[in-house]
Design a protein around this motif. Structure first.
Motif, PDB file in Angstrom:
ATOM      1  N   LEU A 156      -1.053   5.877   8.529  1.00  0.00           N
ATOM      2  CA  LEU A 156      -1.438   4.712   7.732  1.00  0.00           C
ATOM      3  C   LEU A 156      -1.980   3.582   8.597  1.00  0.00           C
ATOM      4  CD1 LEU A 156      -1.421   3.252   4.968  1.00  0.00           C
ATOM      5  CD2 LEU A 156       0.953   2.601   5.451  1.00  0.00           C
ATOM      6  N   PHE A 157      -1.462   3.423   9.806  1.00  0.00           N
ATOM      7  CA  PHE A 157      -1.883   2.324  10.672  1.00  0.00           C
ATOM      8  C   PHE A 157      -3.339   2.463  11.106  1.00  0.00           C
ATOM      9  CE2 PHE A 157       2.430   0.644  12.443  1.00  0.00           C
ATOM     10  CZ  PHE A 157       2.886   0.497  11.151  1.00  0.00           C
ATOM     11  N   TYR A 158      -3.819   3.691  11.216  1.00  0.00           N
ATOM     12  CA  TYR A 158      -5.230   3.884  11.590  1.00  0.00           C
ATOM     13  C   TYR A 158      -6.136   3.293  10.511  1.00  0.00           C
ATOM     14  CZ  TYR A 158      -3.686   7.098  15.267  1.00  0.00           C
ATOM     15  OH  TYR A 158      -3.083   7.640  16.377  1.00  0.00           O
ATOM     16  N   ALA A 159      -5.774   3.485   9.248  1.00  0.00           N
ATOM     17  CA  ALA A 159      -6.574   2.932   8.150  1.00  0.00           C
ATOM     18  C   ALA A 159      -6.547   1.409   8.174  1.00  0.00           C
ATOM     19  CB  ALA A 159      -6.049   3.449   6.812  1.00  0.00           C
ATOM     20  N   ILE A 160      -5.356   0.827   8.333  1.00  0.00           N
ATOM     21  CA  ILE A 160      -5.240  -0.630   8.360  1.00  0.00           C
ATOM     22  C   ILE A 160      -6.047  -1.204   9.518  1.00  0.00           C
ATOM     23  CG2 ILE A 160      -3.644  -2.568   8.605  1.00  0.00           C
ATOM     24  CD1 ILE A 160      -1.477  -0.785   7.329  1.00  0.00           C
ATOM     25  N   GLU A 161      -5.943  -0.592  10.692  1.00  0.00           N
ATOM     26  CA  GLU A 161      -6.681  -1.073  11.862  1.00  0.00           C
ATOM     27  C   GLU A 161      -8.188  -0.995  11.657  1.00  0.00           C
ATOM     28  OE1 GLU A 161      -5.106   1.322  14.983  1.00  0.00           O
ATOM     29  OE2 GLU A 161      -3.292   0.101  15.231  1.00  0.00           O
ATOM     30  N   ASP A 162      -8.649   0.093  11.030  1.00  0.00           N
ATOM     31  CA  ASP A 162     -10.090   0.230  10.773  1.00  0.00           C
ATOM     32  C   ASP A 162     -10.590  -0.886   9.860  1.00  0.00           C
ATOM     33  OD1 ASP A 162     -10.314   2.466  12.339  1.00  0.00           O
ATOM     34  OD2 ASP A 162     -10.515   3.895  10.679  1.00  0.00           O
ATOM     35  N   ILE A 163      -9.810  -1.208   8.841  1.00  0.00           N
ATOM     36  CA  ILE A 163     -10.219  -2.241   7.887  1.00  0.00           C
ATOM     37  C   ILE A 163     -10.284  -3.607   8.571  1.00  0.00           C
ATOM     38  CG2 ILE A 163      -9.482  -3.484   5.816  1.00  0.00           C
ATOM     39  CD1 ILE A 163      -8.448  -0.790   4.748  1.00  0.00           C
ATOM     40  N   ILE A 164      -9.270  -3.921   9.370  1.00  0.00           N
ATOM     41  CA  ILE A 164      -9.263  -5.205  10.084  1.00  0.00           C
ATOM     42  C   ILE A 164     -10.408  -5.261  11.089  1.00  0.00           C
ATOM     43  CG2 ILE A 164      -7.943  -6.632  11.694  1.00  0.00           C
ATOM     44  CD1 ILE A 164      -5.394  -5.608  10.288  1.00  0.00           C
ATOM     45  N   ASN A 185      -6.129   9.570   5.901  1.00  0.00           N
ATOM     46  CA  ASN A 185      -7.370   9.916   6.603  1.00  0.00           C
ATOM     47  C   ASN A 185      -7.420   9.247   7.969  1.00  0.00           C
ATOM     48  OD1 ASN A 185      -8.241  11.430   4.490  1.00  0.00           O
ATOM     49  ND2 ASN A 185      -9.994  10.171   3.964  1.00  0.00           N
ATOM     50  N   ILE A 186      -8.037   9.923   8.910  1.00  0.00           N
ATOM     51  CA  ILE A 186      -8.313   9.323  10.218  1.00  0.00           C
ATOM     52  C   ILE A 186      -9.787   9.549  10.528  1.00  0.00           C
ATOM     53  CG2 ILE A 186      -7.805   9.323  12.682  1.00  0.00           C
ATOM     54  CD1 ILE A 186      -5.044  10.240  12.123  1.00  0.00           C
ATOM     55  N   LEU A 187     -10.457   8.464  10.870  1.00  0.00           N
ATOM     56  CA  LEU A 187     -11.900   8.489  11.124  1.00  0.00           C
ATOM     57  C   LEU A 187     -12.145   7.938  12.523  1.00  0.00           C
ATOM     58  CD1 LEU A 187     -14.489   9.094   9.384  1.00  0.00           C
ATOM     59  CD2 LEU A 187     -14.587   6.640   8.970  1.00  0.00           C
ATOM     60  N   ARG A 188     -12.698   8.742  13.399  1.00  0.00           N
ATOM     61  CA  ARG A 188     -12.808   8.318  14.793  1.00  0.00           C
ATOM     62  C   ARG A 188     -13.657   7.054  14.955  1.00  0.00           C
ATOM     63  NH1 ARG A 188     -15.511  11.398  20.033  1.00  0.00           N
ATOM     64  NH2 ARG A 188     -14.465  10.129  21.596  1.00  0.00           N
ATOM     65  N   GLU A 189     -14.776   6.980  14.241  1.00  0.00           N
ATOM     66  CA  GLU A 189     -15.716   5.875  14.472  1.00  0.00           C
ATOM     67  C   GLU A 189     -15.322   4.588  13.774  1.00  0.00           C
ATOM     68  OE1 GLU A 189     -19.450   5.726  12.243  1.00  0.00           O
ATOM     69  OE2 GLU A 189     -18.915   7.682  11.410  1.00  0.00           O
ATOM     70  N   GLY A 190     -14.290   4.628  12.914  1.00  0.00           N
ATOM     71  CA  GLY A 190     -13.968   3.452  12.128  1.00  0.00           C
ATOM     72  C   GLY A 190     -14.960   3.258  10.986  1.00  0.00           C
ATOM     73  N   ILE A 191     -14.899   2.091  10.323  1.00  0.00           N
ATOM     74  CA  ILE A 191     -15.736   1.878   9.138  1.00  0.00           C
ATOM     75  C   ILE A 191     -16.652   0.668   9.265  1.00  0.00           C
ATOM     76  CG2 ILE A 191     -14.060   2.997   7.629  1.00  0.00           C
ATOM     77  CD1 ILE A 191     -13.236   0.166   6.676  1.00  0.00           C
ATOM     78  N   THR A 192     -16.685   0.027  10.425  1.00  0.00           N
ATOM     79  CA  THR A 192     -17.460  -1.217  10.558  1.00  0.00           C
ATOM     80  C   THR A 192     -18.925  -1.022  10.190  1.00  0.00           C
ATOM     81  OG1 THR A 192     -15.967  -2.016  12.284  1.00  0.00           O
ATOM     82  CG2 THR A 192     -18.147  -3.045  12.156  1.00  0.00           C
ATOM     83  N   ARG A 193     -19.543   0.019  10.721  1.00  0.00           N
ATOM     84  CA  ARG A 193     -20.967   0.267  10.430  1.00  0.00           C
ATOM     85  C   ARG A 193     -21.179   0.480   8.933  1.00  0.00           C
ATOM     86  NH1 ARG A 193     -23.767   5.036   9.744  1.00  0.00           N
ATOM     87  NH2 ARG A 193     -22.072   6.321  10.574  1.00  0.00           N
ATOM     88  N   HIS A 194     -20.291   1.204   8.310  1.00  0.00           N
ATOM     89  CA  HIS A 194     -20.433   1.520   6.889  1.00  0.00           C
ATOM     90  C   HIS A 194     -20.254   0.267   6.025  1.00  0.00           C
ATOM     91  CE1 HIS A 194     -20.325   5.777   8.011  1.00  0.00           C
ATOM     92  NE2 HIS A 194     -19.321   5.466   8.788  1.00  0.00           N
TER      93      HIS A 194
END
Length: 352
Positions: free
Chosen positions: A34-42, A107-116
């Motif tokens: 879950l922390f990977y998702a929160i970190e990606d959003i921040i 879910n875990i996404l290596r690149e994060g979501i910033t670009r998207h």
């Protein structure tokens, strides 16, 4: 913009661990999924996050609140697993009229979501769905695109897939999605399906854009997915030794937490991570292994495995490709008659 993370569901494919532990809290490289998702959003610049909780809600809330975040976090209770679109529907009061991202918490996404996120905000489209090329599209929800890259149709686990583009489980929406979730009806699973809501947008002339993921993506719904995600994340770690190394050998990229002692000829071969306050004695910790806080590994080889906090593995020769739960004990018995003695819960798997 706001974020909505889903951390409900029963995690039936990860039983027996998920009988007592919420699936999104299972660690990958010693960090709850879950922390990977929160970190990606921040990281994407979003600092107001809602987390939809269900079973084990107190466990999720306590775990999330156990650390500080650069975000305001609100918990939204879903009384039962009623679908992603239902989670969006009950979160309308939190999401208000702002654009938002929905991120499935397993879910875990290596690149994060910033670009998207940046592409979505600048594009003006009504929705954007993250897609990834897969080798087995028959096992996923799949998108069919037109020549401009807009989504024409979504198909759940098609026998003859129109593409190899699978839905990742991360979606970006504007306020019109609420018209969709209030208009659709439950599926045969008695859930409000997000694919139906997106198809409603398409059928009513709204623009839905595809955003293709670079790099790897893992849906950690099964134990083998947890182990594979652990492997992928550990590939990116850097050596950080904070424990005590006594008569032990460390090779490759290894992380060792504070208060941990490696001794009695132990060998750790990275990439591997060992948490805090662990004892590793006369043991071999092989590549792609994560050992949680407070574990004891004695006289045993462990490789390619996730060992959760407080577990003890004592004199059992070799453990490979395993997911060991919190406070579990795996040990060699010396009493007669000789044989294997088990205490095994529902849905367990034992290989000898």
């Amino acid at each position: 913009m706001r974020g909505l993370v889903l951390s409900g569901g029963h995690g039936t494919r990860l039983r027996p661990i998920t009988y007592s532990y919420q699936k999104q809290l299972i660690p990958v490289a010693n960090k709850p999924i879950l922390f990977y998702a929160i970190e990606d959003i921040i990281e994407a610049g979003i600092h107001e996050i809602g987390i939809v909780v269900g079973p084990n809600k107190e466990q999720v809330m306590d775990t999330v609140l156990s650390r500080e975040w650069d975000a305001t976090i609100e918990f939204i209770e879903q009384d039962a697993p009623r679908g992603i679109a239902h989670a969006v529907k009950i979160s309308q009061g939190f999401l208000k009229d702002e654009p938002f991202v929905v991120y499935l918490g397993d879910n875990i996404l290596r690149e994060g979501i910033t670009r998207h996120v940046d592409d979505f905000l600048s594009s003006g489209v009504d929705a954007s769905i993250l897609l990834s090329h897969v080798n087995n599209p028959q096992q996923f929800g799949v998108a069919q695109l037109d020549e401009q890259g807009k989504v024409m149709r979504l198909i759940e686990k098609p026998e003859h897939p129109p593409s190899d583009l699978a839905l990742v489980g991360i979606y970006l929406f504007r306020h019109v999605i609420f018209d969709a979730v209030h208009s659709i009806t439950p599926s045969w699973r008695n859930e409000l399906e997000i694919t139906d809501a997106i198809q409603w947008l398409i059928d009513h002339g709204y623009s839905v854009k595809a955003s293709i993921v670079d790099g790897w993506w893992k849906d950690t719904g099964k134990s083998e997915d947890i182990l594979e995600a652990n492997t992928l994340v550990l590939d990116d770690i850097h050596t950080d030794i904070r424990g005590t190394v006594e008569d032990a050998i460390i090779r490759g990229r290894v992380v060792v937490g504070e208060g941990t002692v490696l001794r009695d000829g132990s060998v750790v071969k990275g990439p591997a991570i060992i948490g805090r306050e662990c004892t590793i004695s006369n043991a071999y910790i092989g590549p792609y292994t994560s050992i949680g806080d407070g574990c004891e590994i004695v006289g045993t080889e462990v490789e390619g495995s996730v060992v959760m906090e407080g577990a003890r593995i004592l004199d059992v020769e070799r453990v490979v490709d395993s997911l060991i739960g919190r406070d579990a004990l795996v040990e060699r018995g010396n009493s007669l008659p000789k044989g294997h003695s088990f205490k095994i819960g529902d849905n367990s798997v034992v290989r000898i």
